[in-house]
Design a protein around this motif. Structure first.
Motif, PDB file in Angstrom:
ATOM      1  N   ILE A  69       0.855  -1.183   0.000  1.00  0.00           N
ATOM      2  CA  ILE A  69       0.000   0.000   0.000  1.00  0.00           C
ATOM      3  C   ILE A  69       0.894   1.237   0.000  1.00  0.00           C
ATOM      4  O   ILE A  69       1.769   1.377   0.857  1.00  0.00           O
ATOM      5  CB  ILE A  69      -0.921   0.007   1.236  1.00  0.00           C
ATOM      6  CG1 ILE A  69      -1.881  -1.177   1.189  1.00  0.00           C
ATOM      7  CG2 ILE A  69      -1.707   1.318   1.328  1.00  0.00           C
ATOM      8  CD1 ILE A  69      -2.674  -1.382   2.469  1.00  0.00           C
ATOM      9  N   PRO A  70       0.703   2.153  -0.942  1.00  0.00           N
ATOM     10  CA  PRO A  70       1.518   3.365  -0.962  1.00  0.00           C
ATOM     11  C   PRO A  70       0.783   4.561  -0.360  1.00  0.00           C
ATOM     12  O   PRO A  70      -0.449   4.579  -0.278  1.00  0.00           O
ATOM     13  CB  PRO A  70       1.741   3.588  -2.452  1.00  0.00           C
ATOM     14  CG  PRO A  70       0.449   3.136  -3.073  1.00  0.00           C
ATOM     15  CD  PRO A  70      -0.061   1.997  -2.209  1.00  0.00           C
ATOM     16  N   VAL A  71       1.532   5.573   0.040  1.00  0.00           N
ATOM     17  CA  VAL A  71       0.974   6.887   0.326  1.00  0.00           C
ATOM     18  C   VAL A  71       1.607   7.854  -0.666  1.00  0.00           C
ATOM     19  O   VAL A  71       2.825   7.889  -0.832  1.00  0.00           O
ATOM     20  CB  VAL A  71       1.223   7.335   1.784  1.00  0.00           C
ATOM     21  CG1 VAL A  71       2.699   7.330   2.159  1.00  0.00           C
ATOM     22  CG2 VAL A  71       0.603   8.707   2.021  1.00  0.00           C
ATOM     23  N   ILE A  72       0.761   8.584  -1.374  1.00  0.00           N
ATOM     24  CA  ILE A  72       1.217   9.525  -2.388  1.00  0.00           C
ATOM     25  C   ILE A  72       1.202  10.918  -1.784  1.00  0.00           C
ATOM     26  O   ILE A  72       0.189  11.351  -1.219  1.00  0.00           O
ATOM     27  CB  ILE A  72       0.327   9.457  -3.647  1.00  0.00           C
ATOM     28  CG1 ILE A  72       0.489   8.099  -4.336  1.00  0.00           C
ATOM     29  CG2 ILE A  72       0.689  10.551  -4.631  1.00  0.00           C
ATOM     30  CD1 ILE A  72      -0.405   7.013  -3.829  1.00  0.00           C
ATOM     31  N   CYS A  73       2.305  11.618  -1.873  1.00  0.00           N
ATOM     32  CA  CYS A  73       2.453  12.950  -1.286  1.00  0.00           C
ATOM     33  C   CYS A  73       2.710  13.976  -2.392  1.00  0.00           C
ATOM     34  O   CYS A  73       3.379  13.676  -3.381  1.00  0.00           O
ATOM     35  CB  CYS A  73       3.614  12.959  -0.288  1.00  0.00           C
ATOM     36  SG  CYS A  73       3.460  11.750   1.044  1.00  0.00           S
ATOM     37  N   GLY A  74       2.175  15.158  -2.197  1.00  0.00           N
ATOM     38  CA  GLY A  74       2.381  16.225  -3.156  1.00  0.00           C
ATOM     39  C   GLY A  74       1.108  16.698  -3.828  1.00  0.00           C
ATOM     40  O   GLY A  74       1.129  17.649  -4.613  1.00  0.00           O
ATOM     41  N   LEU A  75      -0.014  16.057  -3.516  1.00  0.00           N
ATOM     42  CA  LEU A  75      -1.292  16.414  -4.141  1.00  0.00           C
ATOM     43  C   LEU A  75      -2.232  17.121  -3.170  1.00  0.00           C
ATOM     44  O   LEU A  75      -3.421  17.259  -3.441  1.00  0.00           O
ATOM     45  CB  LEU A  75      -1.974  15.155  -4.699  1.00  0.00           C
ATOM     46  CG  LEU A  75      -1.194  14.387  -5.763  1.00  0.00           C
ATOM     47  CD1 LEU A  75      -1.974  13.142  -6.199  1.00  0.00           C
ATOM     48  CD2 LEU A  75      -0.889  15.274  -6.964  1.00  0.00           C
ATOM     49  N   GLU A  76      -1.687  17.570  -2.040  1.00  0.00           N
ATOM     50  CA  GLU A  76      -2.517  18.182  -0.998  1.00  0.00           C
ATOM     51  C   GLU A  76      -3.300  19.378  -1.507  1.00  0.00           C
ATOM     52  O   GLU A  76      -4.407  19.647  -1.047  1.00  0.00           O
ATOM     53  CB  GLU A  76      -1.633  18.604   0.186  1.00  0.00           C
ATOM     54  CG  GLU A  76      -0.991  17.437   0.940  1.00  0.00           C
ATOM     55  CD  GLU A  76       0.342  16.996   0.337  1.00  0.00           C
ATOM     56  OE1 GLU A  76       0.637  17.358  -0.830  1.00  0.00           O
ATOM     57  OE2 GLU A  76       1.102  16.276   1.018  1.00  0.00           O
ATOM     58  N   HIS A  77      -2.754  20.110  -2.448  1.00  0.00           N
ATOM     59  CA  HIS A  77      -3.403  21.322  -2.953  1.00  0.00           C
ATOM     60  C   HIS A  77      -3.896  21.145  -4.400  1.00  0.00           C
ATOM     61  O   HIS A  77      -4.086  22.124  -5.117  1.00  0.00           O
ATOM     62  CB  HIS A  77      -2.428  22.503  -2.877  1.00  0.00           C
ATOM     63  CG  HIS A  77      -1.867  22.722  -1.500  1.00  0.00           C
ATOM     64  ND1 HIS A  77      -2.642  23.113  -0.428  1.00  0.00           N
ATOM     65  CD2 HIS A  77      -0.601  22.552  -1.016  1.00  0.00           C
ATOM     66  CE1 HIS A  77      -1.882  23.193   0.657  1.00  0.00           C
ATOM     67  NE2 HIS A  77      -0.645  22.871   0.329  1.00  0.00           N
ATOM     68  N   SER A  78      -4.113  19.903  -4.785  1.00  0.00           N
ATOM     69  CA  SER A  78      -4.496  19.620  -6.163  1.00  0.00           C
ATOM     70  C   SER A  78      -5.975  19.850  -6.427  1.00  0.00           C
ATOM     71  O   SER A  78      -6.379  20.026  -7.577  1.00  0.00           O
ATOM     72  CB  SER A  78      -4.160  18.167  -6.508  1.00  0.00           C
ATOM     73  OG  SER A  78      -4.924  17.274  -5.695  1.00  0.00           O
ATOM     74  N   GLY A  79      -6.796  19.798  -5.376  1.00  0.00           N
ATOM     75  CA  GLY A  79      -8.235  19.921  -5.571  1.00  0.00           C
ATOM     76  C   GLY A  79      -8.833  18.710  -6.263  1.00  0.00           C
ATOM     77  O   GLY A  79      -9.821  18.834  -7.007  1.00  0.00           O
ATOM     78  N   MET A  80      -8.288  17.533  -6.033  1.00  0.00           N
ATOM     79  CA  MET A  80      -8.788  16.316  -6.673  1.00  0.00           C
ATOM     80  C   MET A  80     -10.284  16.132  -6.412  1.00  0.00           C
ATOM     81  O   MET A  80     -10.744  16.212  -5.272  1.00  0.00           O
ATOM     82  CB  MET A  80      -8.035  15.085  -6.174  1.00  0.00           C
ATOM     83  CG  MET A  80      -6.609  14.969  -6.641  1.00  0.00           C
ATOM     84  SD  MET A  80      -5.811  13.437  -6.054  1.00  0.00           S
ATOM     85  CE  MET A  80      -6.559  12.217  -7.156  1.00  0.00           C
ATOM     86  N   SER A  81     -11.022  15.833  -7.449  1.00  0.00           N
ATOM     87  CA  SER A  81     -12.453  15.572  -7.336  1.00  0.00           C
ATOM     88  C   SER A  81     -12.696  14.077  -7.181  1.00  0.00           C
ATOM     89  O   SER A  81     -11.780  13.256  -7.314  1.00  0.00           O
ATOM     90  CB  SER A  81     -13.176  16.067  -8.585  1.00  0.00           C
ATOM     91  OG  SER A  81     -12.791  15.276  -9.711  1.00  0.00           O
ATOM     92  N   ARG A  82     -13.965  13.710  -6.931  1.00  0.00           N
ATOM     93  CA  ARG A  82     -14.311  12.292  -6.867  1.00  0.00           C
ATOM     94  C   ARG A  82     -14.021  11.611  -8.205  1.00  0.00           C
ATOM     95  O   ARG A  82     -13.596  10.455  -8.235  1.00  0.00           O
ATOM     96  CB  ARG A  82     -15.789  12.119  -6.498  1.00  0.00           C
ATOM     97  CG  ARG A  82     -16.106  12.248  -5.003  1.00  0.00           C
ATOM     98  CD  ARG A  82     -15.486  11.093  -4.220  1.00  0.00           C
ATOM     99  NE  ARG A  82     -15.763  11.151  -2.801  1.00  0.00           N
ATOM    100  CZ  ARG A  82     -16.737  10.475  -2.183  1.00  0.00           C
ATOM    101  NH1 ARG A  82     -17.570   9.729  -2.891  1.00  0.00           N
ATOM    102  NH2 ARG A  82     -16.885  10.546  -0.883  1.00  0.00           N
ATOM    103  N   ASP A  83     -14.252  12.314  -9.304  1.00  0.00           N
ATOM    104  CA  ASP A  83     -13.960  11.730 -10.613  1.00  0.00           C
ATOM    105  C   ASP A  83     -12.462  11.516 -10.805  1.00  0.00           C
ATOM    106  O   ASP A  83     -12.035  10.509 -11.382  1.00  0.00           O
ATOM    107  CB  ASP A  83     -14.509  12.620 -11.727  1.00  0.00           C
ATOM    108  CG  ASP A  83     -16.028  12.640 -11.759  1.00  0.00           C
ATOM    109  OD1 ASP A  83     -16.650  11.644 -11.363  1.00  0.00           O
ATOM    110  OD2 ASP A  83     -16.593  13.677 -12.162  1.00  0.00           O
ATOM    111  N   ASP A  84     -11.647  12.445 -10.310  1.00  0.00           N
ATOM    112  CA  ASP A  84     -10.196  12.267 -10.364  1.00  0.00           C
ATOM    113  C   ASP A  84      -9.767  11.059  -9.543  1.00  0.00           C
ATOM    114  O   ASP A  84      -8.904  10.272  -9.967  1.00  0.00           O
ATOM    115  CB  ASP A  84      -9.485  13.510  -9.840  1.00  0.00           C
ATOM    116  CG  ASP A  84      -9.728  14.747 -10.693  1.00  0.00           C
ATOM    117  OD1 ASP A  84      -9.919  14.603 -11.912  1.00  0.00           O
ATOM    118  OD2 ASP A  84      -9.733  15.855 -10.117  1.00  0.00           O
TER     119      ASP A  84
END
Length: 618
Positions: free
Chosen positions: A371-386
């Protein structure tokens, strides 16, 4: 003779066999990666592409990707094109379950063995193996025995069953429940679970028609009078059940696929027919114990919804639905939900929505079993579709049942939460050049031509329908480009009520329900099509092997632009182009900066890391 005294191996499924070794360091998804009729490996991204596993002792670290791998393996075993044996470095539930069903229901099987990592690696230099009741012997080119590995029987250990569990196992609730409970208990023991847990709902992936064996499996349970006992939804099936004749599907495929879907309805499942059950009104809540199959759905349920499910193989999903009980292990437990790999990613300025399936595909390759943890997307505004797109691409290249995205997914407010306060086993730092190289890997098209735009893998959400309607308003598709959308019935009904479907059909789109792109073949894929375009990282990975098409992978907006104009821009998007000095000289070499060292693709495609001079697999 060389005997490896420290070598260890255990049967997951007992048996004897002999055969030529077919070895890779890269896991293999049987669904989308292996032709279920011939045993040929069709995954264009796999080092063994073009080889046949029929009659071979297939040595891979584990499976990966789709839960339907168990169904494809069952087909291969019953049609005589299966491997002679499976040799793994990690226990794999999907592959073991396919063999277990072949044994229990059809009296056919093959040995499945988990070896310690060092011993597994030594198989790379072996020509053939001979597997007996208590050992594996491997032979080199000169015919000398180079490995002699003692094998233990499948572990049973301590196992607690409730009174009702025992009653089901004893046959007090009928033959179907007894058979189902035997399979559930076997798999629970194999996973070294402490016992079983009740689940609130099941999502069945085994309703996909992979051949006559999948239909025979369902009909056997009907003959036993089986009936699901918990709310059960059905995954996307192999055809649009209501309109497959209109789509000119060959009756030889359409009839049995429809019969299989009908069999699962007779077993008591709901006709949801979607690979995105998290879009339905009954989606599980955080902490809820469920049993879902379908790889992208499992990843989304665990990672985004914080529900709890293992990546259940096809066929085990039905057994759990018939008993309401599942193995108490894996992501059902707190300790098994922690990240062990950290991946730091760059967030390019003005990136479009193709970033997220691209990153999901990369994360799965870097963390194929952890299981990974991805860092760097905290301010990406990812949506449910993303997140849906990321989940599907991740589950295509990784066998792990979930991921964490720091600051985005609910169990990873900060990286330390996901890691449980421990340092990661592996730490990767991706660069813009890495993203560009990964984009080039998914884009296999050689020119700007496009004959099909394929959207809806996983199935479209209502918000995606709305965006598509906006992109397609006031215009029409190019006459040489087919635009085909797939979605579940319920979301399609909502899109019809909102007027989105009418707008899309006026543009020239064709909407298909019940099935999705991993099952669709020609003529839905136009007979003349040799290049398609998609925004799905999952389908970009599988399409070359499934439908023999080259792929343009791009954002949703770029896909619709290509549908309008009849061609695609073959150059990478501007946000993906790093400064020239950031390419490190070669954009085609996928080089990852790891903690205190580097990580790069090895010669057969396995991602490896170098730290302090030593090289180990992720």
């Amino acid at each position: 003779m060389i005997t490896t005294m420290t070598a260890r191996g255990r049967f997951l499924i007992t048996g004897s066999a002999r055969g030529e070794v077919l070895f890779s360091h890269t896991g293999l998804s049987f669904w989308g990666g292996v032709d279920g009729a011939s045993g040929d490996i069709i995954d264009h991204h796999h080092p063994l592409h073009g080889r046949s596993l029929a009659g071979k002792a297939l040595a891979i670290p584990s499976g990966r990707g789709s839960c339907t791998g168990s169904s494809v393996l069952l087909e291969l075993i019953l049609n005589g094109h299966g491997p002679a044996a499976l040799l793994l470095s990690q226990a794999d539930d999907i592959l073991a379950l396919g063999v277990l069903v072949a044994r229990q229901l059809f009296a056919r099987d093959l040995p499945v063995i988990a070896l310690d990592q060092d011993t597994f690696g030594k198989l790379a230099g072996c020509l053939r193996v001979d597997i007996g009741d208590d050992r594996l012997r491997a032979f080199c080119q000169d015919g000398q025995c180079c490995l002699d590995v003692p094998l233990t029987r499948p572990e049973t250990g301590l196992f607690v069953l409730s009174g009702e569990d025992c009653a089901m196992l004893a046959g007090d609730q009928g033959e179907s429940v007894r058979q189902a409970m035997e399979i559930v208990v076997y798999m629970a023991r194999l996973q070294q679970a402490a016992g079983l847990i009740s689940v609130s709902q099941v999502h069945i992936d085994g309703c996909i028609y992979t051949g006559s064996a999948s239909l025979a499996f369902a009909r056997q349970w009907l003959d036993w009078g089986a009936r699901v006992r918990v709310p059960t939804t059905l995954n996307a099936v192999s055809v649009d059940c209501r309109r497959w004749r209109e789509l000119d599907i060959d009756p030889a495929e359409g009839e049995p696929a429809s019969q299989l879907a009908q069999a699962y309805l007779q077993l008591g499942a709901t006709g949801s027919f979607t690979c995105a059950p998290y879009l339905l009104s009954g989606a599980p809540r955080a902490g809820e114990h469920i049993a879902w199959s379908e790889s992208n759905a499992v990843a989304f349920a665990n990672s985004v919804l914080a529900a709890r499910t293992q990546k259940y193989p096809d066929f085990l999903d039905l057994c759990i639905a018939l008993t309401g009980r599942a193995p108490l292990c894996g992501p059902h437990l707190d300790a098994s939900r922690r990240a062990e790999v950290q991946i730091d990613v760059p967030l390019p300025a003005e990136a479009d929505d193709s970033l997220y399936p691209l990153l999901g595909h990369m994360a799965g390759e870097l963390s194929p079993n952890h299981i990974p943890v991805i860092c760097g997307l905290e301010h990406s505004g990812m949506s449910r579709d993303d997140l849906k797109a990321f989940s599907a691409a991740f589950a295509t290249t990784s066998a792990a049942p979930m991921f964490h995205i720091a600051g985005v997914t609910p169990e990873a407010t900060v990286p330390a939460d996901a890691l449980g306060g421990r340092p990661p086993l592996r730490h990767y730092r991706l660069t813009p050049a890495d993203l560009l190289s990964a984009w080039q890997t998914l884009n296999t098209a050689v020119d700007s031509g496009v004959q099909l735009v394929a959207l809806g893998n996983p199935h479209l959400s209502l918000t995606e329908y709305a965006r598509l309607a906006q992109l397609c308003r006031d215009g029409e598709r190019h006459p040489d480009v087919a635009l085909v959308l797939t979605s579940g019935r319920e979301v399609h009904r909502q899109a019809e009520q909102a007027g989105y479907v009418a707008t899309l059909e006026a543009f020239g789109a064709r909407c298909i329900n019940d099935t999705c792109w991993c099952m669709l073949r020609r003529p839905v894929v136009p007979a003349h099509a040799d290049t398609l375009m998609t925004n799905s990282g999952k389908y970009a990975h599988y399409a070359p092997g499934l439908v023999d098409c080259r792929v343009h992978f791009a954002s949703l907006a770029d896909c619709i632009a290509a549908a309008r104009q009849g061609y695609a821009d073959i150059s990478p998007p501007r946000w993906l182009m790093p400064p020239a000095d950031a390419l490190g000289g070669t954009a085609d070499d996928m080089v990852h900066g790891a903690a205190n060292g580097t990580a790069k693709a090895s010669t057969d495609g396995a991602i490896t890391g170098t730290t302090g001079g030593s090289q180990t697999d992720v």
